[in-house]
Design a protein around this motif. Structure first.
Motif, PDB file in Angstrom:
ATOM      1  N   LEU A  11      -7.185   5.329  -3.637  1.00 26.56           N
ATOM      2  CA  LEU A  11      -6.526   4.158  -3.091  1.00 26.56           C
ATOM      3  C   LEU A  11      -5.326   3.847  -3.992  1.00 26.56           C
ATOM      4  O   LEU A  11      -5.478   3.748  -5.204  1.00 26.56           O
ATOM      5  CB  LEU A  11      -7.513   2.990  -3.058  1.00 26.56           C
ATOM      6  CG  LEU A  11      -7.123   1.734  -2.293  1.00 26.56           C
ATOM      7  CD1 LEU A  11      -8.382   1.032  -1.790  1.00 26.56           C
ATOM      8  CD2 LEU A  11      -6.324   0.787  -3.156  1.00 26.56           C
ATOM      9  N   GLN A  12      -4.131   3.677  -3.381  1.00 27.07           N
ATOM     10  CA  GLN A  12      -2.922   3.529  -4.176  1.00 27.07           C
ATOM     11  C   GLN A  12      -2.086   2.336  -3.709  1.00 27.07           C
ATOM     12  O   GLN A  12      -1.951   2.095  -2.512  1.00 27.07           O
ATOM     13  CB  GLN A  12      -2.084   4.810  -4.110  1.00 27.07           C
ATOM     14  CG  GLN A  12      -2.825   6.031  -4.631  1.00 27.07           C
ATOM     15  CD  GLN A  12      -1.977   7.279  -4.633  1.00 27.07           C
ATOM     16  OE1 GLN A  12      -1.585   7.777  -5.676  1.00 27.07           O
ATOM     17  NE2 GLN A  12      -1.690   7.815  -3.458  1.00 27.07           N
ATOM     18  N   HIS A  71     -12.002   4.209   1.992  1.00 23.95           N
ATOM     19  CA  HIS A  71     -11.058   3.608   2.927  1.00 23.95           C
ATOM     20  C   HIS A  71     -10.491   4.647   3.884  1.00 23.95           C
ATOM     21  O   HIS A  71      -9.755   4.309   4.803  1.00 23.95           O
ATOM     22  CB  HIS A  71      -9.903   2.960   2.143  1.00 23.95           C
ATOM     23  CG  HIS A  71      -9.097   3.929   1.344  1.00 23.95           C
ATOM     24  ND1 HIS A  71      -9.632   4.702   0.332  1.00 23.95           N
ATOM     25  CD2 HIS A  71      -7.785   4.272   1.399  1.00 23.95           C
ATOM     26  CE1 HIS A  71      -8.694   5.467  -0.180  1.00 23.95           C
ATOM     27  NE2 HIS A  71      -7.571   5.227   0.445  1.00 23.95           N
ATOM     28  N   GLN A  72     -10.820   5.929   3.672  1.00 22.86           N
ATOM     29  CA  GLN A  72     -10.259   7.019   4.455  1.00 22.86           C
ATOM     30  C   GLN A  72     -11.336   7.698   5.288  1.00 22.86           C
ATOM     31  O   GLN A  72     -11.388   8.924   5.361  1.00 22.86           O
ATOM     32  CB  GLN A  72      -9.617   8.045   3.505  1.00 22.86           C
ATOM     33  CG  GLN A  72      -8.396   7.547   2.751  1.00 22.86           C
ATOM     34  CD  GLN A  72      -7.115   7.775   3.532  1.00 22.86           C
ATOM     35  OE1 GLN A  72      -7.074   7.539   4.741  1.00 22.86           O
ATOM     36  NE2 GLN A  72      -6.073   8.234   2.872  1.00 22.86           N
ATOM     37  N   TRP A  77       0.834  -1.193   0.000  1.00 20.39           N
ATOM     38  CA  TRP A  77       0.000   0.000   0.000  1.00 20.39           C
ATOM     39  C   TRP A  77       0.872   1.247   0.000  1.00 20.39           C
ATOM     40  O   TRP A  77       1.944   1.280   0.609  1.00 20.39           O
ATOM     41  CB  TRP A  77      -0.925   0.023   1.204  1.00 20.39           C
ATOM     42  CG  TRP A  77      -1.916  -1.098   1.249  1.00 20.39           C
ATOM     43  CD1 TRP A  77      -1.979  -2.095   2.171  1.00 20.39           C
ATOM     44  CD2 TRP A  77      -2.970  -1.346   0.321  1.00 20.39           C
ATOM     45  NE1 TRP A  77      -3.008  -2.954   1.888  1.00 20.39           N
ATOM     46  CE2 TRP A  77      -3.642  -2.511   0.753  1.00 20.39           C
ATOM     47  CE3 TRP A  77      -3.420  -0.697  -0.827  1.00 20.39           C
ATOM     48  CZ2 TRP A  77      -4.739  -3.048   0.083  1.00 20.39           C
ATOM     49  CZ3 TRP A  77      -4.508  -1.227  -1.497  1.00 20.39           C
ATOM     50  CH2 TRP A  77      -5.164  -2.378  -1.054  1.00 20.39           C
ATOM     51  N   SER A 116       0.756   5.156   1.071  1.00 22.91           N
ATOM     52  CA  SER A 116      -0.007   6.125   1.861  1.00 22.91           C
ATOM     53  C   SER A 116       0.075   7.498   1.220  1.00 22.91           C
ATOM     54  O   SER A 116       0.852   7.746   0.303  1.00 22.91           O
ATOM     55  CB  SER A 116       0.525   6.178   3.293  1.00 22.91           C
ATOM     56  OG  SER A 116       1.882   6.624   3.294  1.00 22.91           O
ATOM     57  N   GLY A 117      -0.733   8.413   1.753  1.00 22.67           N
ATOM     58  CA  GLY A 117      -0.726   9.784   1.262  1.00 22.67           C
ATOM     59  C   GLY A 117      -1.983  10.084   0.480  1.00 22.67           C
ATOM     60  O   GLY A 117      -2.544   9.235  -0.208  1.00 22.67           O
ATOM     61  N   SER A 169      -2.275  16.249   4.523  1.00 21.22           N
ATOM     62  CA  SER A 169      -2.318  16.493   3.072  1.00 21.22           C
ATOM     63  C   SER A 169      -1.526  17.734   2.678  1.00 21.22           C
ATOM     64  O   SER A 169      -1.781  18.341   1.646  1.00 21.22           O
ATOM     65  CB  SER A 169      -3.776  16.626   2.598  1.00 21.22           C
ATOM     66  OG  SER A 169      -3.848  16.542   1.201  1.00 21.22           O
TER      67      SER A 169
END
Length: 410
Positions: free
Chosen positions: A89-90, A382-383, A81, A83-84, A179
């Protein structure tokens, strides 16, 4: 021409039917690709809420997508995964392959899958993001795009694959910001970053978008016309109608003003749409920006949109002397505009600046009080925790909008 106010219940917004979707689409016309994305969002809302996607599912999907694109088998490994960010979704992974034509010696490249969740802060098009990244290669540092799955044929949701960009998102010392909002780079690093920050924006805006054949899903902005500006205003008004969880009558007043006062574009430009601190990577030693990220809000429009977005209060902080306010942590606003004029050769028009100061504040209110709040409320991302935090920033944002709106319109 005035229209009767649309009226929908919370139950309708939670489970929109085709009649509701059609009424909103008809009332707030925008670009075809943006219309398609927002329509898909509303139809998706009738389904199941977001469920965590196992990384194995993404590996299988991206392997199938890449294999189909290449025409030969390539190996995906070391998936993890990334993050950031507050919306997408990355997943980062390694690809063992023989190049786009299959003729190169086998090598391993680190790539990134960027995919939508069921709902997000900014509902956007992977197709458009893929196209604009192609268009700016060699103009401004940005990740190289490889493949896109705009209709989610292989992935759970639309996604794209691009090269992993190297660099830091924040200084190695100092306070980390959510962010990158209000990120302080410190005086030494700032002195290196700020000129490059301005130079790259100037380069972006001086590209002729009419020559960017890669941007097929973008509507062109016509010099002397305000149609492209009105399409953008309508897109955010549409999001407000679709996503809001409470009434804010003041935002309808602002919307009507934005429509009535939309300025004609004097020179069409590629607009990043989210050009600010926190959205680029950099080499801390040299102070060079190595990659601009988050192109999902890009449009062909008016350069003043980027200029005023970078100077929003959310992205600024006081300098070390406690007197100067630094736009995007770089330099005072007036110095930023002057440096931009010198770098681009393009004028900064005070009338358009005032208009887009209101436009961008309206945009932030819509994305926080409506899109973010709705995504969190309906468990579409997901956040959830981060998106809920972002939605609470909307109350400060609407107070800032009211203050600036009264200053501009008095």
């Amino acid at each position: 021409m005035s229209h009767p106010v649309l009226s929908f219940t919370e139950a309708q917004r939670r489970h929109p039917d085709e009649a509701m979707i059609a009424r909103i689409r008809d009332r707030y016309p925008t670009e075809p690709e943006i219309d398609a994305v927002l329509t898909r969002k509303m139809r998706r809302r009738r389904g199941d809420p977001y469920k965590a996607v196992p990384i194995e599912r993404l590996v299988a999907g991206v392997t199938a997508m890449i294999g189909e694109e290449l025409g030969y088998e390539a190996q995906v490994s070391n998936a993890r995964w990334l993050s950031g960010g507050a919306s997408k979704l990355q997943m980062v992974f390694d690809l063992a392959w023989r190049g786009l034509d299959g003729q190169a010696p086998e090598s391993v490249e680190t790539l990134v899958l960027r995919m939508e969740p069921a709902a997000s802060v900014t509902e956007s098009s992977r197709r458009r993001e893929f196209e604009v990244l192609n268009a700016v290669q060699g103009v401004i540092p940005a990740p190289r795009p490889y493949w896109v799955d705009p209709e989610a044929r292989h992935l759970p949701y639309p996604g794209m694959v691009y090269a992993f960009a190297k660099g830091a998102a924040k200084p190695s010392v100092g306070v980390e910001k959510v962010s990158g909002l209000g990120q302080n780079y410190g005086p030494e690093l700032r002195a290196k970053l700020a000129p490059h920050f301005v130079f790259l924006l100037a380069r972006l805006h001086t590209v002729d978008p009419g020559e960017c054949t890669a941007m097929a899903s973008f509507m062109q902005a016509q010099e002397g016309s305000n149609a492209s500006v009105i399409r953008q205003v309508n897109a955010y008004r549409r999001i407000w109608e679709e996503d809001r969880i409470e009434e804010e009558p003041f935002l309808e007043v602002v919307y009507q003003w934005l429509i009535a006062h939309a300025p004609p574009v004097d020179r069409p430009s590629i607009v990043h749409g989210d050009y600010r601190s926190g959205n680029f990577l950099f080499d801390e030693a040299s102070g060079e920006i190595t990659a601009w990220l988050d192109w999902e809000g890009a449009v062909i429009g008016d350069r003043h949109q980027d200029l005023t977005y970078a100077t929003l209060p959310t992205f600024q902080h006081l300098s070390e002397d406690g007197r100067s306010v630094l736009a995007s942590g770089m330099m005072p606003k007036d110095d930023f505009y002057a440096a931009y004029e010198a770098a681009s050769g393009l004028p900064v028009d005070p009338v358009r600046i005032r208009y887009f100061e209101i436009f961008n504040r309206y945009l932030v209110c819509v994305l926080t009080l409506a899109a973010s709040a709705r995504a969190s409320l309906q468990a579409g991302t997901h956040q959830d925790v981060l998106v809920n935090f972002v939605s609470q920033m909307g109350h400060t944002a609407i107070a800032d909008l009211r203050e600036r709106f009264l200053e501009v319109t008095r």
